[in-house]
Design a protein around this motif. Structure first.
Motif, mmCIF file in Angstrom:
data_model
loop_
_atom_site.group_PDB
_atom_site.id
_atom_site.type_symbol
_atom_site.label_atom_id
_atom_site.label_comp_id
_atom_site.label_asym_id
_atom_site.label_seq_id
_atom_site.Cartn_x
_atom_site.Cartn_y
_atom_site.Cartn_z
ATOM 1 N N UNK A 145 0.941 -0.957 0.022
ATOM 2 C CA UNK A 145 -0.123 -0.025 -0.012
ATOM 3 C C UNK A 145 0.947 1.191 0.119
ATOM 4 N N UNK A 146 0.433 2.299 -0.408
ATOM 5 C CA UNK A 146 1.200 3.536 -0.498
ATOM 6 C C UNK A 146 0.396 4.708 0.260
ATOM 7 N N UNK A 147 1.646 5.178 1.088
ATOM 8 C CA UNK A 147 1.533 6.748 1.333
ATOM 9 C C UNK A 147 2.515 7.380 0.823
ATOM 10 N N UNK A 148 3.796 6.949 1.657
ATOM 11 C CA UNK A 148 4.863 7.638 1.274
ATOM 12 C C UNK A 148 5.931 6.614 1.006
ATOM 13 N N UNK A 149 6.860 6.809 0.265
ATOM 14 C CA UNK A 149 7.934 5.684 0.074
ATOM 15 C C UNK A 149 8.692 5.159 1.194
ATOM 16 N N UNK A 150 8.504 3.960 1.609
ATOM 17 C CA UNK A 150 9.084 3.545 2.837
ATOM 18 C C UNK A 150 10.790 3.374 2.774
ATOM 19 N N UNK A 151 11.432 3.573 3.630
ATOM 20 C CA UNK A 151 12.819 3.628 3.660
ATOM 21 C C UNK A 151 13.279 2.338 3.613
ATOM 22 N N UNK A 152 13.249 1.669 2.336
ATOM 23 C CA UNK A 152 13.640 0.213 2.018
ATOM 24 C C UNK A 152 14.742 -0.341 2.845
#
Lengths: 390, 390
Positions: A249-256
């Protein structure tokens, strides 16, 4: 994997960031992955699940968000508090003061119980303060990184449950999660906020937190919208639920990459050869060794005598400079010997003491001998500075 | 250093995160360093200085903060806007809509000019909209990652300077900085916000931004305090100024490893064998090759015909599925071939197109041949799906 460690790397023994193990560093160098990739989704999902284990909080809602530990205060203030809410802040150093400032920024009203440098508020003071007003929440800094003072969280929550059971308990665990025993569910903590670069043992850059069912209910029944956008659980909750259900799911790009590092460290913490209970025990043992070593050198802790028994952190030690000595006499001589200690941070005493961190691999992996090294080097540095034990 | 790349690593060709070079991955695995260490301080300071170069913004104030790109919207809303301020939002996709929502969260009043899917607002529409109200600011999404539509920022700022010179120009450069030419000072941009995982070429987790002298003056002359704590420039400005002056300062622990990675990438961008001007040219060339390749396969861009000439990004391409085909016909077949493309993201058309990222090392380093690979694999995947060019 020793290639990560340059020959001139200094042993980092401050209360965060701490030394990071090679497998975690390698995970932080993971080739770039899509945040919605079927390979990455379970890494995120499992990390959420493992956070619950570390805090012994099976009923809680975990959050992993890109940000410094400080962001956790905003998450608490934005989602759990509303304008005009009274909040009791138990302050044992710099971080209690700053949490109070954060709360006030969003329009809630902090009242502080401030302990003198090196002490913590007594149970009587806390009980008395809780009776003065109807507090929406009380905040506790489990270990204030500026002083190394440890709060007895279980005892404080017992008072809260007895005196004002509706009051939410918010625990700042930035300098305690992973190095101090925490039983979030059993103790009745409603919100636990922490970060990645201390007891969790990965590089800085993650705001980690867990909310109790009661905290989530408080959030859902707000009368005003959350006072932020990036900080709003309205945005993050669907994302966390999705990844835990193994869908993106997307809100802000997670720090992978940091999440790969987190996953690696949490796996070791929850499934490694050293159990969580043993991990906490190793922190207690190392702490005793450091504090005993300090005493043997004739040095004093910042902690007042009344706090030295049960009121000091197991992941760090704040140490007063000997009379007549100051930071520039000691810390550069430690650095020359390849050991980094932290300077003082409390506004009323910052030039009077230094801080030693002893968390994570430095105390869990006996082969490193980091505690032996720092005590040995400290003795040498003191001698070179002309200090003589009295 | 090729040890970082597992044999099964898939080529990541989405519009962020992008492929990260090995030297940057190695920097992200730097042994743990104190955020106040004399070794780390210049790495932070030089990174701030290099951000100015990348955006051609010698007069600006740079900020490096732990967070996702989304945090940049909050920074703009919290520090530059106040309750009731009117803001014109030029929207070419998902990210314009969300920026407007962020602005409204903090009490300013966004008015959107929304282009239809695959188009951008015309200069006449923009001029007309700017004349309707006294806008405190206008926001532009340089490239909307959801559609790949490129705005002509220089042309828009010229209109603003002519029609309403007091209006601040806020540029969302998340999907443009590093891949599109930007001249922040010359164009008169007041605030440029971006992130680490696209044209900058490092893992996600940094909110990067630059503020013009006029933006800083606007901030300093606010009549109300900033509407956030973690987001407040009051907190961050002294930290950024200190590190640039090569002294440490503390508000929240900076993400040290990501800053090592940033430093490594910015060094290459500003001092490497490929100049910044050449970097932008390589992005334009690669983009033309991808778009030509798409056309040769008989596929259409999401961009409407009126935008295809100058209104499309040079770092990504949004491509319509051929009639009768959908995501599940194409994207899994690309993944089987070791290439990751992105799905659609615009609310009105997300099932109708996919997105290809072509930024950073994938286009700057010709030895990688990433553009050739993706066009070749796309042709194979389409053939396997039964597609025939008409």
């Amino acid at each position: 994997m020793s290639s990560f460690k340059q020959a001139d790397h200094k042993l980092l023994m401050i209360p965060g960031p701490i030394e990071v193990s090679d497998d975690v560093l390698l995970a932080n160098a993971h080739p770039s992955m899509a945040h919605v990739s079927p390979d990455f989704v379970p890494v995120f999902g499992e990390s959420l699940e493992m956070l619950r284990k570390v805090a012994d909080a099976p009923s809680s809602q975990p959050f992993i968000i890109s940000g410094s530990g400080t962001l956790g205060w905003d998450l608490a203030a934005v989602n759990l508090l509303e304008k005009g809410d009274d909040v009791l802040v138990l302050t044992t150093g710099y971080f209690g003061d700053s949490f109070a400032e954060c709360i006030a920024t969003y329009g809630a009203q902090p009242t502080q119980v401030v302990a003198q440098v090196g002490s913590r508020p007594s149970e009587g003071e806390i009980e008395n303060a809780l009776k003065q007003k109807k507090y929406k929440a009380v905040t506790i800094t489990h270990v204030d990184t500026s002083t190394g003072i440890l709060m007895d969280v279980e005892a404080v929550t017992k008072i809260v449950k007895r005196v004002c059971p509706d009051t939410l308990v918010i625990l700042d665990g930035v300098c305690s999660v992973g190095s101090e025993e925490i039983h979030m569910d059993a103790w009745g903590i409603d919100y636990l906020l922490f970060a990645s670069q201390k007891g969790i043992g990965i590089p800085p850059g993650l705001s980690l937190s867990l909310a109790s069912p009661r905290a989530m209910k408080t959030f859902e029944s707000r009368s005003t919208p959350p006072a932020g956008f990036y900080t709003s659980w309205k945005k993050w909750l669907p994302v966390m639920k999705a990844y835990e259900a193994r869908t993106p799911a997307y809100f802000a790009t997670p720090p992978t990459n940091l999440i790969y590092a987190l996953h690696t460290s949490l796996k070791t913490m929850t499934e490694g050869p050293v159990s969580l209970a043993q991990r906490f025990e190793k922190h207690r043992e190392a702490s005793q060794r450091v504090k005993k070593g300090i005493e043997n050198l004739g040095l004093e802790q910042l902690a007042q005598p009344d706090s030295r028994q049960s009121g000091v952190a197991n992941g760090m030690t704040a140490v007063r400079y000997p009379r007549g000595f100051k930071a520039s006499d000691i810390l550069p001589k430690m650095a020359q010997r390849g050991v980094v200690f932290g300077a003082g941070l409390h506004k009323d005493a910052k030039d009077e003491y230094f801080r030693i961190g002893h968390m994570g691999v430095s105390v869990v992996d006996p082969a490193r001998k980091d505690v032996d090294v720092i005590l040995q080097k400290l003795e040498e540095a003191l001698a070179e500075a002309g200090y003589q034990k009295q």
